[in-house]
Design a protein around this motif. Sequence first.
Motif, PDB file in Angstrom:
ATOM      1  N   VAL A  22       0.294   3.022  -1.384  1.00 33.93           N
ATOM      2  CA  VAL A  22      -0.901   2.315  -0.718  1.00 33.93           C
ATOM      3  C   VAL A  22      -0.385   1.350   0.319  1.00 33.93           C
ATOM      4  O   VAL A  22       0.705   0.861   0.005  1.00 33.93           O
ATOM      5  N   ARG A  76      -0.692  -2.024   2.797  1.00 34.28           N
ATOM      6  CA  ARG A  76      -1.346  -3.431   2.998  1.00 34.28           C
ATOM      7  C   ARG A  76      -2.656  -3.609   4.098  1.00 34.28           C
ATOM      8  O   ARG A  76      -3.548  -4.087   3.888  1.00 34.28           O
ATOM      9  N   ASP A  91      -3.906   2.264   5.777  1.00 40.50           N
ATOM     10  CA  ASP A  91      -4.083   3.038   4.542  1.00 40.50           C
ATOM     11  C   ASP A  91      -4.959   3.999   4.536  1.00 40.50           C
ATOM     12  O   ASP A  91      -4.887   5.183   3.774  1.00 40.50           O
ATOM     13  N   ARG A 100      -0.042   6.877  -4.905  1.00 44.60           N
ATOM     14  CA  ARG A 100      -1.113   5.812  -4.886  1.00 44.60           C
ATOM     15  C   ARG A 100      -1.189   5.027  -6.257  1.00 44.60           C
ATOM     16  O   ARG A 100      -1.588   3.977  -6.306  1.00 44.60           O
ATOM     17  N   THR A 126       0.955   2.591  -7.098  1.00 43.03           N
ATOM     18  CA  THR A 126       1.145   1.240  -6.367  1.00 43.03           C
ATOM     19  C   THR A 126       0.022   0.369  -6.229  1.00 43.03           C
ATOM     20  O   THR A 126       0.010  -0.390  -5.320  1.00 43.03           O
ATOM     21  N   LEU A 127      -0.956   0.694  -7.028  1.00 45.16           N
ATOM     22  CA  LEU A 127      -2.041  -0.181  -7.201  1.00 45.16           C
ATOM     23  C   LEU A 127      -2.006  -1.126  -8.141  1.00 45.16           C
ATOM     24  O   LEU A 127      -1.436  -0.746  -9.197  1.00 45.16           O
ATOM     25  N   ARG A 134      -5.957  -2.620  -5.903  1.00 44.54           N
ATOM     26  CA  ARG A 134      -5.568  -3.068  -4.651  1.00 44.54           C
ATOM     27  C   ARG A 134      -3.943  -3.054  -4.416  1.00 44.54           C
ATOM     28  O   ARG A 134      -3.298  -3.093  -5.376  1.00 44.54           O
ATOM     29  N   TYR A 135      -3.714  -3.235  -2.913  1.00 44.04           N
ATOM     30  CA  TYR A 135      -2.455  -3.468  -2.768  1.00 44.04           C
ATOM     31  C   TYR A 135      -2.153  -4.752  -3.215  1.00 44.04           C
ATOM     32  O   TYR A 135      -2.748  -5.825  -3.281  1.00 44.04           O
ATOM     33  N   ARG A 163       7.557  -4.513  -3.065  1.00 41.49           N
ATOM     34  CA  ARG A 163       7.436  -3.927  -1.596  1.00 41.49           C
ATOM     35  C   ARG A 163       8.036  -4.897  -0.989  1.00 41.49           C
ATOM     36  O   ARG A 163       8.384  -6.187  -1.311  1.00 41.49           O
TER      37      ARG A 163
END
Length: 213
Positions: free
Chosen positions: A107, A109, A114, A139, A142-143, A148-149, A165
Amino acid sequence: MASGTRCIGSFRGDGFEIFKFAKEATGFTRYRVLDLEQRAREQLAAQPIDAAVISFGANDAQAVFANGHLHPLMSDGWKQVIGDRIDGYVKALRSTGAVVYWIGLPVMRDPQLDAEMQAMDAFYEQHMRRLGVPFLDSRPLTLDAQGRYNAYLPDLKTGKPVLMRTGDGLHMIGVGYQRLTNAVASDLRRYAERARRESGRPVPAATPSGEAR
């Protein structure tokens, strides 16, 4: 993940030998800068490999110029050009008998970027399915718990939040990339064991942690 990365390796002795064939600021849309298929053939001629793990990032989120035409991102023309280049790239990797994996994008930001990455990933996944290449959807990994990011995500072992990140909202740091490749690494260990058994080569002894060297 903002540039194409290729991590390619071979099974050597009782472990793995890793070859980093990555080159930053390249991609399937940038063949005027670097023809990835030709480069792969040259690299493989010098160093045959057993397995290839592929990931391409945000550099390909742009139009592609080919055969005198400019094809907008995700247009039919774009998909045809990029699809043909992917076919050639995977064919080159498989020419050595290598197993190929494709890792999807995390994902991002920025919401607009995105959305573009999700569209590209859907295209890549469909294309990999047609080619018979295992596709890892990054994905979900990475949530955060709210979907969410988040630069901080739970560590896979401890569950504690860990920085994953970089500050640009695109790339991941080392522990983040390990999070993405964990499933592929496990599958590669199993594949390596099968390949060694079939060829009559010894299977590595387990370490005290239970994992192969």
